[in-house]
Design a protein around this motif. Structure first.
Motif, PDB file in Angstrom:
ATOM      1  N   GLY A 183      24.012 -59.507  14.921  1.00 20.25           N
ATOM      2  CA  GLY A 183      22.679 -59.707  15.483  1.00 20.25           C
ATOM      3  C   GLY A 183      21.542 -59.454  14.517  1.00 20.25           C
ATOM      4  N   MET A 184      21.818 -59.402  13.214  1.00 19.24           N
ATOM      5  CA  MET A 184      20.751 -59.162  12.238  1.00 19.24           C
ATOM      6  C   MET A 184      19.638 -60.204  12.428  1.00 19.24           C
ATOM      7  SD  MET A 184      19.674 -57.274   9.719  1.00 19.24           S
ATOM      8  CE  MET A 184      21.191 -56.377   9.361  1.00 19.24           C
ATOM      9  N   PRO A 185      18.399 -59.765  12.696  1.00 16.34           N
ATOM     10  CA  PRO A 185      17.312 -60.717  12.980  1.00 16.34           C
ATOM     11  C   PRO A 185      16.665 -61.249  11.706  1.00 16.34           C
ATOM     12  CG  PRO A 185      16.512 -58.479  13.223  1.00 16.34           C
ATOM     13  CD  PRO A 185      17.974 -58.372  12.887  1.00 16.34           C
ATOM     14  N   ARG A 186      15.920 -62.327  11.853  1.00 13.21           N
ATOM     15  CA  ARG A 186      15.176 -62.901  10.723  1.00 13.21           C
ATOM     16  C   ARG A 186      14.005 -62.012  10.328  1.00 13.21           C
ATOM     17  NH1 ARG A 186      15.090 -68.339   9.378  1.00 13.21           N
ATOM     18  NH2 ARG A 186      13.684 -67.546   7.773  1.00 13.21           N
ATOM     19  N   SER A 187      13.467 -61.248  11.286  1.00  8.80           N
ATOM     20  CA  SER A 187      12.278 -60.437  11.017  1.00  8.80           C
ATOM     21  C   SER A 187      12.496 -59.004  11.488  1.00  8.80           C
ATOM     22  CB  SER A 187      11.050 -61.015  11.723  1.00  8.80           C
ATOM     23  OG  SER A 187      10.788 -62.334  11.293  1.00  8.80           O
ATOM     24  N   LEU A 188      12.002 -58.053  10.706  1.00  9.13           N
ATOM     25  CA  LEU A 188      12.021 -56.636  11.077  1.00  9.13           C
ATOM     26  C   LEU A 188      10.650 -56.041  10.752  1.00  9.13           C
ATOM     27  CD1 LEU A 188      15.486 -55.453   9.665  1.00  9.13           C
ATOM     28  CD2 LEU A 188      14.865 -55.647  12.071  1.00  9.13           C
ATOM     29  N   GLU A 189      10.015 -55.440  11.760  1.00  6.71           N
ATOM     30  CA  GLU A 189       8.713 -54.823  11.550  1.00  6.71           C
ATOM     31  C   GLU A 189       8.800 -53.297  11.583  1.00  6.71           C
ATOM     32  OE1 GLU A 189       5.966 -56.348  10.744  1.00  6.71           O
ATOM     33  OE2 GLU A 189       6.759 -58.387  10.931  1.00  6.71           O
ATOM     34  N   THR A 190       9.528 -52.755  12.568  1.00  8.80           N
ATOM     35  CA  THR A 190       9.648 -51.306  12.729  1.00  8.80           C
ATOM     36  C   THR A 190      11.095 -50.956  13.090  1.00  8.80           C
ATOM     37  OG1 THR A 190       9.210 -51.299  15.117  1.00  8.80           O
ATOM     38  CG2 THR A 190       7.287 -51.233  13.646  1.00  8.80           C
ATOM     39  N   ARG A 191      11.362 -49.673  13.193  1.00  7.87           N
ATOM     40  CA  ARG A 191      12.707 -49.212  13.552  1.00  7.87           C
ATOM     41  C   ARG A 191      13.115 -49.670  14.951  1.00  7.87           C
ATOM     42  NH1 ARG A 191      11.807 -43.174  10.982  1.00  7.87           N
ATOM     43  NH2 ARG A 191      12.389 -43.737   8.817  1.00  7.87           N
ATOM     44  N   ALA A 192      12.137 -49.927  15.809  1.00 10.07           N
ATOM     45  CA  ALA A 192      12.472 -50.415  17.149  1.00 10.07           C
ATOM     46  C   ALA A 192      13.193 -51.764  17.072  1.00 10.07           C
ATOM     47  CB  ALA A 192      11.214 -50.530  18.001  1.00 10.07           C
ATOM     48  N   ASP A 193      12.880 -52.562  16.072  1.00  7.82           N
ATOM     49  CA  ASP A 193      13.516 -53.864  15.919  1.00  7.82           C
ATOM     50  C   ASP A 193      14.992 -53.742  15.542  1.00  7.82           C
ATOM     51  OD1 ASP A 193      11.097 -55.245  16.439  1.00  7.82           O
ATOM     52  OD2 ASP A 193      10.468 -54.912  14.367  1.00  7.82           O
ATOM     53  N   LEU A 194      15.383 -52.571  15.038  1.00  9.01           N
ATOM     54  CA  LEU A 194      16.786 -52.376  14.656  1.00  9.01           C
ATOM     55  C   LEU A 194      17.720 -52.410  15.858  1.00  9.01           C
ATOM     56  CD1 LEU A 194      16.404 -49.477  12.044  1.00  9.01           C
ATOM     57  CD2 LEU A 194      16.799 -51.903  11.583  1.00  9.01           C
ATOM     58  N   CYS A 195      17.182 -52.246  17.050  1.00 14.57           N
ATOM     59  CA  CYS A 195      18.026 -52.238  18.249  1.00 14.57           C
ATOM     60  C   CYS A 195      18.619 -53.611  18.546  1.00 14.57           C
ATOM     61  CB  CYS A 195      17.237 -51.718  19.447  1.00 14.57           C
ATOM     62  SG  CYS A 195      16.793 -49.964  19.295  1.00 14.57           S
ATOM     63  N   GLN A 196      18.218 -54.630  17.809  1.00 14.25           N
ATOM     64  CA  GLN A 196      18.846 -55.943  17.919  1.00 14.25           C
ATOM     65  C   GLN A 196      20.182 -55.988  17.183  1.00 14.25           C
ATOM     66  OE1 GLN A 196      15.852 -59.260  17.231  1.00 14.25           O
ATOM     67  NE2 GLN A 196      14.609 -57.504  16.609  1.00 14.25           N
ATOM     68  N   ILE A 197      20.420 -54.985  16.328  1.00 18.72           N
ATOM     69  CA  ILE A 197      21.606 -54.964  15.460  1.00 18.72           C
ATOM     70  C   ILE A 197      22.704 -54.149  16.129  1.00 18.72           C
ATOM     71  CG2 ILE A 197      22.449 -54.322  13.167  1.00 18.72           C
ATOM     72  CD1 ILE A 197      19.525 -54.575  12.196  1.00 18.72           C
ATOM     73  N   GLY A 198      23.936 -54.603  15.995  1.00 15.48           N
ATOM     74  CA  GLY A 198      25.067 -53.998  16.687  1.00 15.48           C
ATOM     75  C   GLY A 198      25.156 -52.493  16.543  1.00 15.48           C
ATOM     76  N   PHE A 200      22.962 -50.245  16.044  1.00 17.35           N
ATOM     77  CA  PHE A 200      21.863 -49.497  16.666  1.00 17.35           C
ATOM     78  C   PHE A 200      21.738 -49.787  18.156  1.00 17.35           C
ATOM     79  CE2 PHE A 200      20.619 -49.806  12.202  1.00 17.35           C
ATOM     80  CZ  PHE A 200      20.185 -48.526  11.916  1.00 17.35           C
ATOM     81  N   ARG A 201      22.388 -50.847  18.606  1.00 18.33           N
ATOM     82  CA  ARG A 201      22.156 -51.354  19.951  1.00 18.33           C
ATOM     83  C   ARG A 201      22.550 -50.355  21.036  1.00 18.33           C
ATOM     84  NH1 ARG A 201      24.970 -56.652  19.986  1.00 18.33           N
ATOM     85  NH2 ARG A 201      23.376 -57.172  18.439  1.00 18.33           N
ATOM     86  N   GLN A 202      23.609 -49.572  20.796  1.00 17.16           N
ATOM     87  CA  GLN A 202      24.120 -48.670  21.826  1.00 17.16           C
ATOM     88  C   GLN A 202      23.483 -47.283  21.792  1.00 17.16           C
ATOM     89  OE1 GLN A 202      26.047 -50.076  24.067  1.00 17.16           O
ATOM     90  NE2 GLN A 202      25.954 -51.959  22.833  1.00 17.16           N
ATOM     91  N   LEU A 203      22.612 -47.046  20.836  1.00 16.68           N
ATOM     92  CA  LEU A 203      21.967 -45.743  20.740  1.00 16.68           C
ATOM     93  C   LEU A 203      20.867 -45.605  21.790  1.00 16.68           C
ATOM     94  CD1 LEU A 203      21.549 -45.514  16.846  1.00 16.68           C
ATOM     95  CD2 LEU A 203      23.273 -44.351  18.247  1.00 16.68           C
ATOM     96  N   GLU A 204      20.619 -44.372  22.208  1.00 18.22           N
ATOM     97  CA  GLU A 204      19.474 -44.126  23.083  1.00 18.22           C
ATOM     98  C   GLU A 204      18.185 -44.376  22.308  1.00 18.22           C
ATOM     99  OE1 GLU A 204      19.582 -40.333  24.932  1.00 18.22           O
ATOM    100  OE2 GLU A 204      21.600 -40.594  25.752  1.00 18.22           O
ATOM    101  N   ARG A 205      17.098 -44.582  23.043  1.00 17.47           N
ATOM    102  CA  ARG A 205      15.824 -44.910  22.418  1.00 17.47           C
ATOM    103  C   ARG A 205      14.736 -43.950  22.885  1.00 17.47           C
ATOM    104  NH1 ARG A 205      16.137 -51.519  23.290  1.00 17.47           N
ATOM    105  NH2 ARG A 205      18.388 -51.656  22.886  1.00 17.47           N
ATOM    106  N   ASP A 206      13.744 -43.759  22.043  1.00 16.56           N
ATOM    107  CA  ASP A 206      12.612 -42.933  22.453  1.00 16.56           C
ATOM    108  C   ASP A 206      11.628 -43.773  23.263  1.00 16.56           C
ATOM    109  OD1 ASP A 206      11.096 -44.444  20.657  1.00 16.56           O
ATOM    110  OD2 ASP A 206      11.104 -42.914  19.085  1.00 16.56           O
ATOM    111  N   ASP A 207      10.503 -43.178  23.624  1.00 13.86           N
ATOM    112  CA  ASP A 207       9.547 -43.864  24.498  1.00 13.86           C
ATOM    113  C   ASP A 207       8.956 -45.118  23.871  1.00 13.86           C
ATOM    114  OD1 ASP A 207       9.963 -41.934  26.394  1.00 13.86           O
ATOM    115  OD2 ASP A 207       8.173 -40.758  25.871  1.00 13.86           O
TER     116      ASP A 207
END
Length: 256
Positions: A183-198, A200-207
Motif C-alpha cells: 500500500g505504499m502511496p504516491r504521496s506522503l506528507e506526515t506520519r499520519a499518511d503512513l497508516c496506508q502502509i501495511g 503501520f496499518r494495524q497500529l493504534e493511532r493518536d487523536d
C-alpha cells in the motif's frame, strides 16, 4: 548486437539506448529503450517512466524527420553541421547515417507503440515532492538504487552496462502488494499518511491519526518501539513529522 546509449549519460536525465538499427526495404527500424523523468511534465525527479519498443520511420518521412534535428537529405546522403560549423556528409546506410536517422526518428515519431512501459520510483515519497503527474502502477526501489540496474530488471533483454559501472549492481524492488510495504502511496506528507502502509496499518493511532509506535510506559514498564521492524520503514517514520491534532473550538471543548 549490443546496446548503445546515444542519449544522456545519466539515465535520469533522459537516456536513449538502442540496438539493431537497420534499413528494411528502405524504411528505418531500431529497437529502443528510453527514460523519461517526471520532471519533464512538472513532476518529481525520483519518478521515471521506462519505455521499450521499436522506433519506425518510413522512407518517405526521412527528410522531414532529419529536419527536426537540423540535418538534410539529398540523393541518399545526410548532411549536418559539426561542432565547428562545418558540414558533415555521410550515406544514409552508413553507421553514422543510421545513428543520425535514430535521433531523427526518435524526435519525429518516438516509440509509437511500446512493448514495455514501467513506472518506477527510487526512494520513498517525501513531503517536498512535486505533485504526481504520471499515472499507472508504480514500482518502488530503495533510495540510492542505480537506475541502470532498475532498467536491467524491468525491461526485456536489456543488458546494457554503462561505462561508469565498474561493478554493475542489481536492483531489488520493495514488495508493495503484500507484507510490510504493502500500500505504499504516491504521496506522503506526515506520519499520519503512513497508516496506508501495511506495517503501520494495524497500529493504534493518536487523536491526529498518527500511528503510535512506542509503548505507553504505564506501570513503570520501559517505553519500547512497537512499530515496524524494517530499518527502511523506521527511517521513513523518522523522516516525517507528526500531523497536528485539529484545534477544538469553544463549543467543542468538554463542558460547553
Amino acid at each position: 548486437m549490443p546496446w548503445t546509449n546515444i542519449g544522456d549519460m545519466s539515465p535520469k536525465s533522459g537516456a536513449l539506448v538502442v540496438r539493431d538499427a537497420a534499413l528494411d526495404d528502405g524504411d528505418f527500424r531500431v529497437e529502443a529503450v528510453e527514460t523519461i523523468s517526471e520532471t519533464n511534465v512538472g513532476g518529481d525527479e525520483s519518478v521515471i517512466l521506462l519505455r521499450q519498443g521499436e522506433i519506425f520511420l518510413q522512407e518517405r518521412d526521412f527528410a522531414s524527420a532529419l529536419e527536426t534535428v537540423g540535418a538534410t537529405l539529398k540523393d541518399g546522403m545526410i548532411s549536418r553541421p559539426d561542432h565547428n560549423g562545418q558540414l558533415d556528409t555521410f550515406a544514409v546506410d552508413s553507421d553514422e547515417g543510421l545513428r543520425e536517422l535514430t535521433h531523427a526518428a526518435h524526435a519525429y515519431s518516438g516509440i509509437a507503440d511500446p512493448e514495455v512501459t514501467s513506472l518506477v520510483r527510487i526512494g520513498f515519497p517525501t513531503p517536498y515532492d512535486q505533485d504526481p503527474k504520471f499515472d499507472g502502477e508504480m514500482t518502488f526501489y530503495p533510495g540510492g538504487t542505480s537506475l541502470w540496474a532498475v532498467m536491467r530488471l524491468e525491461l526485456e533483454g536489456f543488458d546494457y552496462v554503462a561505462p561508469d559501472e565498474a561493478d554493475p549492481a542489481k536492483a531489488v524492488p520493495y514488495e508493495t502488494n503484500w507484507g510490510p510495504f504493502a500500500g505504499m502511496p504516491r504521496s506522503l506528507e506526515t506520519r499520519a499518511d503512513l497508516c496506508q502502509i501495511g506495517a503501520f496499518r494495524q497500529l493504534e493511532r493518536d487523536d491526529a491519526g498518527n500511528p503510535i509506535v512506542y509503548s505507553d510506559g504505564f506501570y513503570d514498564t520501559p517505553i519500547e518501539w512497537i512499530g515496524p521492524k524494517e530499518p527502511d520503514l523506521i527511517a521513513l517514520w523518522e523522516s516525517l513529522d507528526d500531523r497536528e491534532a485539529p484545534e477544538l473550538s469553544n463549543t467543542e471543548e468538554p463542558g460547553f
